[in-house]
Design an enzyme around this catalytic site. Structure first.
Site, short mmCIF file in Angstrom:
data_model
loop_
_atom_site.label_atom_id
_atom_site.label_comp_id
_atom_site.label_asym_id
_atom_site.label_seq_id
_atom_site.Cartn_x
_atom_site.Cartn_y
_atom_site.Cartn_z
N LYS A 184 0.85 -1.20 0.00
CA LYS A 184 0.00 0.00 0.00
C LYS A 184 0.88 1.24 0.00
CE LYS A 184 -3.91 2.15 2.45
NZ LYS A 184 -4.84 2.07 3.60
N SER B 85 -10.33 0.21 6.97
CA SER B 85 -9.66 0.32 5.67
C SER B 85 -8.99 -0.95 5.16
CB SER B 85 -8.62 1.45 5.70
OG SER B 85 -9.26 2.69 5.56
N SER C 268 -9.88 2.26 2.73
CA SER C 268 -8.94 2.94 1.86
C SER C 268 -7.91 2.02 1.18
CB SER C 268 -8.17 4.00 2.67
OG SER C 268 -7.34 3.37 3.62
#
Lengths: 481, 489
Positions: B79, B178, B154
């Site tokens: 990420k 997330s 997210s």
């Protein structure tokens, strides 16, 4: 109307840790810009603070030294504001829960009584970097070497009544933090600086007047002058029926005045909140006790003891008790030579003079207390005169590595206390100085010193001064009819 | 495309160990899939083929010298919130579009030490603020199950990449859901560990007291393997839990007989899509068959989780994002007239609308005169929520429920209504406020979109959570479904 000033100080004590309060970068002063700012000091994305355990120990030590409460749990908070030399956009400080609270310091008044100055709190925080405005035309440089340097902010109650008292309090804190070894006290380098809150009110009034805060005072002289200027300015305003505005002011030493920096309307809202990156600092009784055991006897207590126990003058006690190396030296010397007064005279006299002459720190004196004690014992035993001892002290200072007795023997400086020899010298001097003898006998007793000097010189400085005194007096009083 | 590679970390490790293929083969395979399929998904912000192949060659060389390990030579997608030295670490923000991280996050350091090969950095909501991946400066990521739908956020790029088999596993971070929400929307497995398990050093902060990194993969077993590498005490993070390392695979096969599972009344409410609800009923029936007993519990304070979460996370983010001021790194506006202008325009240009909204909300909540009404009150709610969970865990071993009230919604459907968007996290934020570990695993489909089952454990009980998830996956195959268009791996 009569007005009285009310003064409180916020003193910023830079803690003498090797590394910064939340990073491993060095705190060394004076290196090339931005060479001592690591990723954490730069506030790079993703970095996190880890508190320096030494800074906490130092705060505890200070708290104990001012008889304060050490918080069992204290909290780091973020003080949010934007400034180019504040890398994260917030300063990590302490707000609601400082590590040290409710302490005090007693200042001696001229009459010997004590005035207690309450200290509201002392909290840990990180310093900001420095903006450099004069290096790049049309731009500001940012040096983050200082960012993250540990500070202990010491906040007094508004207990100070005059500029002089404020200076005395600041000096006392300055002495204390150096004594307990948590700050180098270097004011030129900014290691010790303060903000002063000043207001005036009618004498007898309980309510406080509107205050102004004077920022960043970094010398005792400036503090005194800035506060006095501010008292005068505010008094004049009030006497003319005008109001004092709550504001932050800056002292300009060149013009000897304070100038408005920002007023209450544009004061920041710092939006303090507990820093979620740091856990509360927990301190248990064991840690406090361990710190207490490391705390040395403090200057105030030593000063009192030097007077009451050793019979020193207030003045000598004062000059011997302020620095840890000095008082440790003095106490060792007093014990080894057995005469605190003699030890005090030598430290305050010869040693201080030598240190001043060479511009060195007292910790670097080149004659230890044990060796000096030997010398002082020989004076008391009348082996050498005080004058001779001062000569020998210079030899020792310059690197004598034998014993004091070897030095005395090798230098042929043993005191002459042979009555006959001294009398012969006196007779010769009297014979050579008929004019002076006549003056003396005519009542000009001040000229006595002349004879002492002459005899001493002819003895090569070795005549026992006490014997010389007695013999010379009697020789001069005998008229040779 | 060739179909010689197993899907899971477990399978890949076995193949590498046997010499069926090399790490370089495997890395090339995933890089080729990224090149072929990602233009439709937009799940990566940056791909590092050379760097990845060099790391793969290194892993192969290490294996040739006798090294081994359950993750050695296996690629992963990272990420874009974790700093990796020498790579752009953008947080999907224009603000950090030019930021090349000069250091490795602890998570990256640990995965590298385990021999994993980072193929690239995945898309996400800007600064992790969002539930749909639509706030990314680099454009939204699409859901592999339906390209018109969001992947959740997210960590939507990581979830989509794993679901489309562009990587066998990925890192994620979870501040209010997330990891779990995108795992649910994309039909993969993800776990948010107990707060303090995974070091936050080098993981760009959104809301420090809530942020927690974790793995995203195709099975609970893979989560355990990757979590083993990611976790561990880190002296560089003051909130890191000082605990000995543990092996999260150790209890995977433990029987569930007698396991007490709590079903919070508040999680099966009117907000829950009935079709999702019936998927969950079937999932719970599987767990009952395995010997678990389910009972209703109440977590009354979780009704306040969303408001408390948005006050606290916004307050923290307003401060955490102050460092992006255009002075030292990141976006700086052109030709600033003065300092004020430098700040204002750099931030106005560098941040997107959602990030600005949260900074404003957070700044307001911390302002003089409002602190007590907002921040302090939200902290009290946070304590109540924690206490609710603690009371529940006195009677149950695990809490189960939906991860999200619905399956993935369509791109743009909620983008204009922040409150609707925030309600996507209605079942996840309470867990972050309490600091508990929780996983989301696939539990069925509604309208051909995956449904997530959320399993919440007590503090540091990841091994138990993964045990239940693993046993569930032993009885079901929801986690093995793949979107048809992506081809087989």
């Amino acid at each position: 109307m009569q007005w009285e000033p009310v003064i409180g100080l916020e003193i910023h004590v830079q803690l003498a840790t090797v590394s910064k309060i939340f990073s491993g970068a060095s705190t060394k002063y004076g290196t090339a810009p931005n060479t001592q700012a690591c990723a954490i000091d730069l506030g790079l994305p993703g970095v996190l603070p880890v508190v320096n355990a030494r800074a906490i120990e130092m705060a505890i030590l200070f708290g104990l030294a001012i008889n304060a409460r050490i918080a069992s749990s204290s909290v780091f908070a973020r003080k949010n504001y934007f400034y180019p030399d504040l890398p994260k956009g917030y300063q990590i400080s302490q707000y609601e829960h400082p590590i040290v609270a409710d302490g005090y310091l007693d200042l001696p008044r001229a009459d010997g009584s004590l005035k207690r100055i309450s200290i509201r709190r002392a909290h840990l925080e990180e310093d900001a970097g420095k903006s450099v405005h004069d290096l790049f035309p049309g731009a500001t440089g940012v040096d983050l070497n200082r960012a993250g340097t540990p500070l202990l902010e010491v906040v007094s109650e508004p207990d100070l009544a005059t500029a002089l008292e404020a200076v005395q309090y600041m000096r006392a804190i300055h002495t204390l933090v150096r004594f307990i070894g948590i700050c180098d006290g270097n004011m030129q380098e900014g290691s010790f600086r303060c903000d002063a809150n000043v207001s005036v009110r009618p004498v007898g009034s309980e309510a406080l007047g509107t205050r102004a805060e004077i920022k960043n005072l970094n010398s005792f002289r400036f503090i005194e002058r800035a506060i006095n200027y501010e008292i005068e300015r505010q008094t004049e305003l009030l006497e003319n029926g005008r109001n004092v505005v709550q504001e932050t002011r800056l002292y300009d030493p060149d013009r000897d005045e304070t100038r408005s920096m920002r007023n209450k309307e544009d004061a920041h809202d710092y939006r303090y909140f507990p820093d979620p990156d740091l856990l509360p600092i927990r301190i248990n009784t064991d840690e406090i006790n361990a710190a207490r055991a490391r705390l040395p006897e403090l200057p105030a207590s030593r000063r009192i003891r030097y007077v009451s126990e050793f019979g020193l003058s207030e003045e000598d006690a004062d000059s011997l008790s302020g620095e840890r190396t000095v008082c440790e030296y003095f106490e060792a010397l007093a014990q080894a030579c057995g005469d605190p007064t003699q030890a005090a005279n030598w430290v305050v006299g010869e040693l201080f003079a030598a240190v001043r002459r060479e511009g060195i720190d007292f910790s670097a004196v080149r004659v230890g207390p044990a060796a000096l004690a030997q010398l002082l014992l020989r004076i008391r035993g009348r082996t050498i005169s005080n004058t001779t001892a001062k000569l020998l002290f210079k030899v020792m200072w310059n690197g004598w590595d034998g014993t004091v007795d070897e030095l005395i023997a090798g230098s042929d400086l043993q005191q002459v206390s042979d009555t006959d020899e001294i009398s012969k010298l006196i007779a010769a001097v009297i014979a050579d100085s008929p004019q002076q003898v006549a003056q003396y006998r005519a009542g000009k007793e001040k000229i006595f010193g002349y004879f002492v000097g002459q005899v001493m010189r002819r003895s090569g400085g070795k005549a026992d001064p006490q014997q010389l005194n007695v013999l010379l007096k009697s020789a001069l009083s005998v008229r040779d009819n | 495309m060739r179909s010689v590679f197993p899907a899971t970390l477990k399978g890949l490790a076995a193949g590498l160990a046997r010499g069926d293929f090399t790490s370089v083969d495997l890395t090339q395979h995933y890089l080729a899939r990224i090149a072929a399929l990602d233009p439709r998904l937009n799940s990566f912000i940056s791909v590092y083929p050379e760097r990845a192949l060099a790391a793969a060659a290194g892993a192969d060389a290490a294996r040739a010298r006798g090294a081994n390990g359950p993750l050695l030579g296996i690629p992963y997608a990272n990420k874009d919130i974790f700093c990796a030295a020498g790579t752009r670490t953008s947080c999907a923000s224009r603000m950090l579009d030019s930021f090349i991280a000069p250091y490795d996050a602890t998570v990256v350091e640990r995965l590298t030490a385990a021999g994993m090969v980072m193929s690239g950095k995945t898309n996400m909501d800007e600064f992790a603020m969002g539930s749909s991946n639509e706030t990314s400066y680099y454009g939204p990521t699409r859901n592999p199950w339906n390209l018109d739908c969001v992947p959740g956020g997210s960590s939507g790029g990581s979830a989509a990449a794993v679901a489309a088999r562009l990587a066998p596993a990925a890192t994620g971070t979870d501040t209010g859901g997330s990891i779990r929400l995108p795992a649910a929307f994309c039909g993969i497995s993800g776990i948010k560990p107990t707060y303090g398990r995974v070091s936050r050093y080098g993981m760009i902060a959104f809301a420090s007291s809530l942020d927690q990194g974790g793995p995203m993969a195709l099975s609970a077993e893979d989560l355990a393997l990757m979590l083993n590498a990611m976790c561990g005490f880190d002296g560089r993070d003051s909130t890191s839990a000082p605990r000995a390392d543990e092996d999260f695979t150790r209890e995977l096969d433990a029987p569930l007989r007698g396991l007490r599972i709590g079903l919070p009344r508040e999680f099966f409410d009117a907000a829950l899509d009935p079709a999702v609800g019936s998927c969950l009923e079937q999932a719970l029936a599987v767990l009952r068959r395995l010997g678990a007993e389910c009972r209703e519990i109440s977590l009354a304070s979780t009704a306040y989780a969303i408001p408390a979460y948005y006050i606290l996370s916004s307050a923290e983010c307003s401060s955490n994002l102050s460092r992006y001021d255009g002075v030292r790194f990141g976006h700086r506006c052109a030709d600033p007239a003065n300092l004020e202008d430098l700040y204002t325009r750099s931030r106005a240009e560098g941040f997107g609308a959602e990030v600005k909204r949260r900074i404003l909300v957070g700044t307001y909540a911390l302002s003089a005169g409002y602190y007590a009404a907002y921040y302090a009150k939200a902290q009290r709610l946070r304590r109540l929520i924690k206490e609710d969970f603690q009371a529940a865990f006195a009677d149950v071993d695990l809490i189960a429920g939906p991860t999200a009230p619905s399956v993935a919604f369509r791109l743009g459907q909620k983008a204009a209504d922040p409150v609707q968007m925030y309600l996507s996290d209605i079942y996840t934020t309470a867990v972050n406020l309490a600091g508990l570990p929780a996983a989301s695993i696939p539990a069925g489909f509604v309208n051909e979109l995956p449904v997530g089952l959320q399993l919440i454990g007590n503090y540091f009980s990841e091994a138990k959570v993964l045990n239940v998830a693993h046993r569930f996956q032993g009885e079901t195959d929801w986690h093995q479904h793949t979107p048809s268009w992506i081809g087989s791996t």
